[in-house]
Write an enzyme that holds these catalytic residues in place. Structure first.
Site, PDB file in Angstrom:
ATOM      1  N   GLU A 143      -3.913   3.696   1.738  1.00  0.00           N
ATOM      2  CA  GLU A 143      -4.108   3.722   3.165  1.00  0.00           C
ATOM      3  C   GLU A 143      -4.337   5.388   3.483  1.00  0.00           C
ATOM      4  O   GLU A 143      -3.454   6.031   3.150  1.00  0.00           O
ATOM      5  CB  GLU A 143      -2.791   3.212   3.995  1.00  0.00           C
ATOM      6  CG  GLU A 143      -3.089   3.551   5.592  1.00  0.00           C
ATOM      7  CD  GLU A 143      -1.843   3.379   6.298  1.00  0.00           C
ATOM      8  OE1 GLU A 143      -1.458   4.152   6.894  1.00  0.00           O
ATOM      9  OE2 GLU A 143      -1.477   2.156   6.143  1.00  0.00           O
ATOM     10  N   HIS A 177       0.766  -1.355   0.119  1.00  0.00           N
ATOM     11  CA  HIS A 177      -0.175  -0.040   0.037  1.00  0.00           C
ATOM     12  C   HIS A 177       0.989   1.335   0.046  1.00  0.00           C
ATOM     13  O   HIS A 177       2.049   1.024   0.425  1.00  0.00           O
ATOM     14  CB  HIS A 177      -1.085   0.016   1.182  1.00  0.00           C
ATOM     15  CG  HIS A 177      -0.200   0.384   2.641  1.00  0.00           C
ATOM     16  ND1 HIS A 177       0.143  -0.674   3.443  1.00  0.00           N
ATOM     17  CD2 HIS A 177       0.258   1.177   3.420  1.00  0.00           C
ATOM     18  CE1 HIS A 177       0.464  -0.381   4.488  1.00  0.00           C
ATOM     19  NE2 HIS A 177       0.542   1.013   4.479  1.00  0.00           N
ATOM     20  N   GLU A 214      -1.900  10.655 -10.911  1.00  0.00           N
ATOM     21  CA  GLU A 214      -1.715  10.695 -12.515  1.00  0.00           C
ATOM     22  C   GLU A 214      -2.695   9.780 -13.164  1.00  0.00           C
ATOM     23  O   GLU A 214      -2.821   8.425 -12.455  1.00  0.00           O
ATOM     24  CB  GLU A 214      -0.401  10.157 -12.791  1.00  0.00           C
ATOM     25  CG  GLU A 214       0.030  10.186 -14.126  1.00  0.00           C
ATOM     26  CD  GLU A 214       1.441   9.668 -14.463  1.00  0.00           C
ATOM     27  OE1 GLU A 214       2.023   9.653 -15.708  1.00  0.00           O
ATOM     28  OE2 GLU A 214       2.115   9.539 -13.464  1.00  0.00           O
ATOM     29  N   HIS A 258       3.741  11.405  -6.529  1.00  0.00           N
ATOM     30  CA  HIS A 258       2.328  11.132  -6.962  1.00  0.00           C
ATOM     31  C   HIS A 258       1.964   9.712  -6.793  1.00  0.00           C
ATOM     32  O   HIS A 258       2.982   8.987  -6.927  1.00  0.00           O
ATOM     33  CB  HIS A 258       1.881  11.645  -8.298  1.00  0.00           C
ATOM     34  CG  HIS A 258       2.586  11.019  -9.175  1.00  0.00           C
ATOM     35  ND1 HIS A 258       3.933  11.637  -9.634  1.00  0.00           N
ATOM     36  CD2 HIS A 258       2.329  10.038 -10.185  1.00  0.00           C
ATOM     37  CE1 HIS A 258       4.437  10.642 -10.693  1.00  0.00           C
ATOM     38  NE2 HIS A 258       3.344   9.982 -11.079  1.00  0.00           N
TER      39      HIS A 258
END
Length: 123
Positions: free
Chosen positions: A56, A7, A117, A75
């Site tokens: 998360e 994550h 993105e 990002h």
């Protein structure tokens, strides 16, 4: 020894606003929630329903000030199966913050100004 992505974490100022944004903008849904025994924080894991990778969201319940993201030179990237429809939706939401038409991509920002993105599918 092997490793795999599990994550990424974004700290958020308003958990409900962030959950609404990720649901509307990207279709991400909650897969797991952890609430601290003393209620000092809440962790919410979002899934795209397709990959194992999770986002998360960390909500510190006593946090009052927006997070300083520095120059925001990081990002999260996601791929969409319908780039034109995604672009139209995000344009209507007013969350597009940068476009690179030459590369065929654009970026949206969540309520805390984390950038995501948007990439066209590689079909």
């Amino acid at each position: 020894m092997e490793f795999k992505f599990v994550h990424n974490n974004f700290n958020v100022l308003n958990l409900e606003k962030s959950l609404e944004f990720y649901k509307e903008a990207l279709g991400f849904t909650e897969s797991k929630r952890i609430v601290a025994d003393d209620n000092s924080f809440i962790l919410v894991y979002l899934t795209d329903g397709k990959s194992e990778h999770l986002l998360e969201l960390t909500y510190l319940t006593d946090r009052a000030n927006p997070y300083d993201l520095g120059e925001n030179e990081f990002h999260l990237a996601v791929e969409t199966d319908d780039f034109d429809a995604s672009y139209k939706k995000h344009l209507e939401m007013g969350c597009i913050v940068f476009e690179n038409k030459a590369m065929g991509i654009y970026f949206i920002a969540d309520p805390d100004n984390y950038w995501i993105e948007i990439l066209p599918s590689k079909k």
